[in-house]
Design a protein around this motif. Structure first.
Motif, PDB file in Angstrom:
ATOM      1  N   LEU A 271     -55.626  23.344  42.161  1.00  0.00           N
ATOM      2  CA  LEU A 271     -56.079  23.387  40.583  1.00  0.00           C
ATOM      3  C   LEU A 271     -57.738  23.405  41.132  1.00  0.00           C
ATOM      4  O   LEU A 271     -58.409  24.720  39.935  1.00  0.00           O
TER       5      LEU A 271
ATOM      6  N   TYR B  83     -50.376  29.215  36.887  1.00  0.00           N
ATOM      7  CA  TYR B  83     -51.591  27.749  37.870  1.00  0.00           C
ATOM      8  C   TYR B  83     -50.136  26.565  38.529  1.00  0.00           C
ATOM      9  O   TYR B  83     -50.161  26.790  40.081  1.00  0.00           O
ATOM     10  N   LEU B  84     -49.647  26.793  38.021  1.00  0.00           N
ATOM     11  CA  LEU B  84     -47.401  26.270  38.724  1.00  0.00           C
ATOM     12  C   LEU B  84     -47.603  27.457  39.818  1.00  0.00           C
ATOM     13  O   LEU B  84     -47.095  26.666  40.937  1.00  0.00           O
TER      14      LEU B  84
ATOM     15  N   PRO C 257     -50.270  28.332  31.799  1.00  0.00           N
ATOM     16  CA  PRO C 257     -50.779  27.399  32.172  1.00  0.00           C
ATOM     17  C   PRO C 257     -49.604  27.447  33.823  1.00  0.00           C
ATOM     18  O   PRO C 257     -49.884  26.811  34.839  1.00  0.00           O
TER      19      PRO C 257
ATOM     20  N   LEU D  84     -54.339  17.316  35.331  1.00  0.00           N
ATOM     21  CA  LEU D  84     -52.904  18.084  34.323  1.00  0.00           C
ATOM     22  C   LEU D  84     -53.641  17.745  33.245  1.00  0.00           C
ATOM     23  O   LEU D  84     -53.489  19.446  32.862  1.00  0.00           O
TER      24      LEU D  84
ATOM     25  N   THR E  44     -46.676  19.216  43.810  1.00  0.00           N
ATOM     26  CA  THR E  44     -46.075  18.115  42.453  1.00  0.00           C
ATOM     27  C   THR E  44     -44.982  17.369  43.091  1.00  0.00           C
ATOM     28  O   THR E  44     -44.737  16.053  43.342  1.00  0.00           O
TER      29      THR E  44
ATOM     30  N   LYS F 203     -46.275  16.412  34.392  1.00  0.00           N
ATOM     31  CA  LYS F 203     -46.421  14.877  33.749  1.00  0.00           C
ATOM     32  C   LYS F 203     -45.026  13.962  33.276  1.00  0.00           C
ATOM     33  O   LYS F 203     -45.312  13.102  34.173  1.00  0.00           O
TER      34      LYS F 203
ATOM     35  N   ALA G 283     -56.338  20.103  33.688  1.00  0.00           N
ATOM     36  CA  ALA G 283     -55.563  21.656  34.267  1.00  0.00           C
ATOM     37  C   ALA G 283     -55.200  22.519  32.584  1.00  0.00           C
ATOM     38  O   ALA G 283     -55.181  23.447  32.406  1.00  0.00           O
ATOM     39  N   ALA G 284     -54.217  21.674  32.038  1.00  0.00           N
ATOM     40  CA  ALA G 284     -54.160  22.644  30.555  1.00  0.00           C
ATOM     41  C   ALA G 284     -55.245  22.482  29.539  1.00  0.00           C
ATOM     42  O   ALA G 284     -55.028  23.450  29.195  1.00  0.00           O
TER      43      ALA G 284
ATOM     44  N   SER H  44     -43.454  23.484  33.358  1.00  0.00           N
ATOM     45  CA  SER H  44     -44.958  23.563  32.253  1.00  0.00           C
ATOM     46  C   SER H  44     -44.842  22.149  33.566  1.00  0.00           C
ATOM     47  O   SER H  44     -45.055  21.285  33.983  1.00  0.00           O
ATOM     48  N   ILE H  45     -46.724  22.369  32.425  1.00  0.00           N
ATOM     49  CA  ILE H  45     -47.627  21.241  32.990  1.00  0.00           C
ATOM     50  C   ILE H  45     -47.005  20.245  32.081  1.00  0.00           C
ATOM     51  O   ILE H  45     -46.567  18.849  32.873  1.00  0.00           O
ATOM     52  N   ASP H  46     -46.458  20.159  31.560  1.00  0.00           N
ATOM     53  CA  ASP H  46     -45.990  18.752  30.693  1.00  0.00           C
ATOM     54  C   ASP H  46     -44.890  18.262  31.334  1.00  0.00           C
ATOM     55  O   ASP H  46     -44.376  17.233  31.456  1.00  0.00           O
TER      56      ASP H  46
END
Lengths: 191, 191
Positions: A169, A58-59, A55, A41, A74, A107, A44-45, A102-104
């Motif tokens: 990804l 991507y999601l 981003p 991840l 995910t 995570k 990816a970011a 979001s990517i965060d």
């Protein structure tokens, strides 16, 4: 109700010895896969920033219009790790809302999942090999012995969504390879 | 040299009991996955015929130019099942040439792989949990204990290529879904 030493599943050769543990096969495997996906991840970011891509694109990416987008893949592999480990341990899996944007956020979901599965006791999971596991499949409630559930349903499903997330990804051009997928392989050395 | 009862890997909790077998976790899992991929390939052939597509187009499809094409994904997951099972059993894996040029060729490769892994003895594979496995990784020869090799290298690699092969067909529009990937789940019933 729970045998600490499970018998081999029906249909297995009589001489089959019990040689690994259900805990060893599940929680540390999920831990390695989830931890390495945090690194994926981050890549990816970084890729999104370098290419000035939002981003969230991507999601939302799907390999086909009728396949699930990256963010769902995910969520599902996180739930796979959480629900599988909990059910084997005989614990009610905690519900996690599917709200990642979001990517965060993804995570954070992975960290929450890791924190949860670390709380489970090896002995409880090991006791599940010959115990009935009840789990939802579509609109139905299904039943399998713990070892069968893990080997023939839960683990293939987990790897399915993990690999599909990776593939999405990769399809989007993120610079990742097989070693990112495998992560930190424990106790490996040059021969 | 080979313990019939392996100790838990270093780093695992002391109370970890041995509850499933390495054989049970490997050969029957590979068998289910390979057998169900035969059905997936039949659906790919039917899809190609219905859409007047040369099936060799599917064999050459990649999700990205720098990813391996479908036919290589199938060769690698076949070799994964063959080499993993053989190494765990302490047997030299038979070499199979990568010459598949049609869907029928891939089916034949899968059948050959299934025939081979069926010859392996459960007791030999179960004896591998704590034995050193030597295997190539890129240009290097690596060493891992059998259980670690299986859980943290061989099985994730196998599912990686199996899922990627599935994803390529899905990406090409072949009408398959999760239940095609899971195949015939053993000993499952409604709760």
């Amino acid at each position: 109700m729970c045998n600490l030493r499970a018998k081999p599943s029906p249909g297995l050769p009589e001489e089959t010895a019990l040689t690994i543990s259900l805990y060893q096969s599940s929680v540390p495997v999920f831990e390695r896969c989830l931890a390495t996906f945090l690194t994926i991840l981050d890549k990816a970011a970084a890729h999104a920033a370098a290419h000035k891509v939002d981003p969230s694109v991507y999601l939302a990416t799907r390999l086909r219009p009728d396949m699930l987008p990256f963010v769902r893949q995910t969520q599902i592999f996180c739930d796979g790790a959480k629900n599988t480990s909990a059910r084997l341990a005989g614990v009610e899996p905690p519900k996690m809302e599917d709200i990642e944007a979001s990517i965060d956020d993804i995570k954070a979901r992975i960290h929450k999942t890791l924190d949860f599965i670390k709380t489970l006791k090896a002995a409880d999971i090991d006791a599940a090999a010959d115990r009935d596991i009840i789990f939802p499949r579509g609109p139905n409630k299904m039943k399998m012995k713990g070892a069968d559930y893990f080997l023939h349903f839960a683990l293939p499903n987990f790897y399915f969504h993990l690999t599909t997330a990776y593939a999405i990804l990769r399809f989007n051009g993120v610079d990742i390879g097989k070693s990112d997928y495998l992560g930190e392989i424990p106790r490996i050395s040059q021969a």
